[in-house]
Design an enzyme around this catalytic site. Structure first.
Site, PDB file in Angstrom:
ATOM      1  N   LYS A 120      41.691  59.782  40.222  1.00 15.71           N
ATOM      2  CA  LYS A 120      42.051  58.809  41.257  1.00 15.71           C
ATOM      3  C   LYS A 120      41.228  59.028  42.522  1.00 15.71           C
ATOM      4  CE  LYS A 120      43.659  57.353  38.489  1.00 15.71           C
ATOM      5  NZ  LYS A 120      43.486  56.018  37.882  1.00 15.71           N
ATOM      6  N   ARG A 133      27.050  47.474  48.201  1.00 15.37           N
ATOM      7  CA  ARG A 133      26.399  46.304  47.590  1.00 15.37           C
ATOM      8  C   ARG A 133      26.789  45.005  48.290  1.00 15.37           C
ATOM      9  NH1 ARG A 133      27.271  46.515  41.291  1.00 15.37           N
ATOM     10  NH2 ARG A 133      25.351  45.296  41.295  1.00 15.37           N
ATOM     11  N   GLN A 138      35.312  41.452  46.631  1.00 13.96           N
ATOM     12  CA  GLN A 138      36.021  42.199  45.600  1.00 13.96           C
ATOM     13  C   GLN A 138      36.986  43.229  46.187  1.00 13.96           C
ATOM     14  OE1 GLN A 138      32.142  43.110  43.396  1.00 13.96           O
ATOM     15  NE2 GLN A 138      33.561  42.813  41.687  1.00 13.96           N
ATOM     16  N   HIS A 143      43.573  45.728  45.582  1.00 15.84           N
ATOM     17  CA  HIS A 143      42.611  46.764  45.189  1.00 15.84           C
ATOM     18  C   HIS A 143      42.741  47.991  46.086  1.00 15.84           C
ATOM     19  CE1 HIS A 143      38.635  48.435  44.009  1.00 15.84           C
ATOM     20  NE2 HIS A 143      38.552  48.741  45.293  1.00 15.84           N
ATOM     21  N   HIS A 146      46.149  49.802  45.679  1.00 16.90           N
ATOM     22  CA  HIS A 146      46.207  50.567  44.424  1.00 16.90           C
ATOM     23  C   HIS A 146      45.472  51.900  44.562  1.00 16.90           C
ATOM     24  CE1 HIS A 146      45.851  51.504  40.139  1.00 16.90           C
ATOM     25  NE2 HIS A 146      44.560  51.668  40.343  1.00 16.90           N
TER      26      HIS A 146
END
Length: 262
Positions: A120, A133, A138, A143, A146
């Site tokens: 993790k 990037r 995203q 996200h 989590h």
């Protein structure tokens, strides 16, 4: 830091009971502070990273991504193999399995779950690659939640219920019950808070960096294209057939009656 962790220990013990002594001295498990600090650093990078990359070209990261993905794939295969063989050798009960009933097989499960906990921390790199990037779309609220929560949740799992199944019989195992509730209840936060429920696919950088949006530093996202009319028609007919079959039959009979009357 040690004094701060020592002040937390009595609260952990009062709430969750005594820690599992089998993981005493294991890397990152004795002290909660490193796990907490890593999570805070991760959130700071998520906040500051897009600002740093605002006027810089995106990095390709192609080579390191190949190594990173290959490494995590091999680690996942190893953990899967060890878990399956450990469960098989220990003859685990899938409905209720104690944490000290399978001997060496329990230790095998504990060792592989430590790697799962450590993975993790490695997986923080997922978000860092998005930032480098400049794939900020995203980096969603779900996200980040989590990744930031899983490392902390599994620190508690590894210290109190590192193997087996936590017993839910409060009369026989009150410490295990408290540990089970305190460890797994936070995972339900992903469902109930309105903000996370309403914006699971909303880019977090748009919520954090409204100044970049106003200055034109972030491109405007195009609204999703509407599906073709024939797709919408098929979906609507399927919905009516599944949920309102009686109404559809009545509408069909009424149409035939109008045709015969004319």
């Amino acid at each position: 830091m040690e004094n701060f962790d020592a002040s937390l220990s009595p609260y952990f013990k009062a709430l969750l009971g005594t820690r599992d002594t089998r993981v005493k001295g294991w890397f990152l498990l004795d002290n909660y502070i490193p796990t907490l600090v890593c999570s805070i650093i991760y959130l700071l990078i998520v906040w500051l990273g897009p600002k740093y990359m605002k006027n810089r070209p995106p990095f390709s990261c192609r080579g390191i991504l190949v190594v990173y993905n290959l490494g995590l794939t091999l680690l996942s295969l190893y953990m899967f193999f060890e878990l399956v063989t450990g469960v098989w050798e220990g003859q685990y009960n899938f409905f209720c399995q104690g944490t000290r009933s399978a001997g060496e097989s329990d230790m095998k499960i504990i060792r592989v779950l430590w790697w799962y906990y450590f993975s993790k921390l490695i997986e923080f790199m997922d978000t860092f690659f998005f930032i480098l990037r400049k794939n900020n779309h995203q980096i969603t609220v779900l996200h980040v939640y989590h990744h930031a929560s899983m490392l902390n949740i599994w620190w508690f799992v590894m210290n109190w219920v590192p193997c087996g199944h936590s017993s839910v019989r409060a009369d026989n195992h009150p410490d295990h019950l408290r540990g089970h509730l305190a460890v797994y209840l936070p995972s339900w936060l992903v469902v109930f808070p309105d903000r996370i429920h309403d914006f699971p696919d909303c880019s977090l950088h748009k919520l954090l960096h409204t100044d970049l949006q106003q200055e034109g530093g972030l491109p405007e996202e195009r609204p999703p294209e509407r599906p073709p009319e024939w797709v919408c028609g098929c979906c609507e007919r399927t919905h009516q057939q599944l949920f309102f079959p009686g109404k559809q039959c009545e509408a069909k009979e009424a149409t035939e009656g109008l045709k015969s009357g004319s």
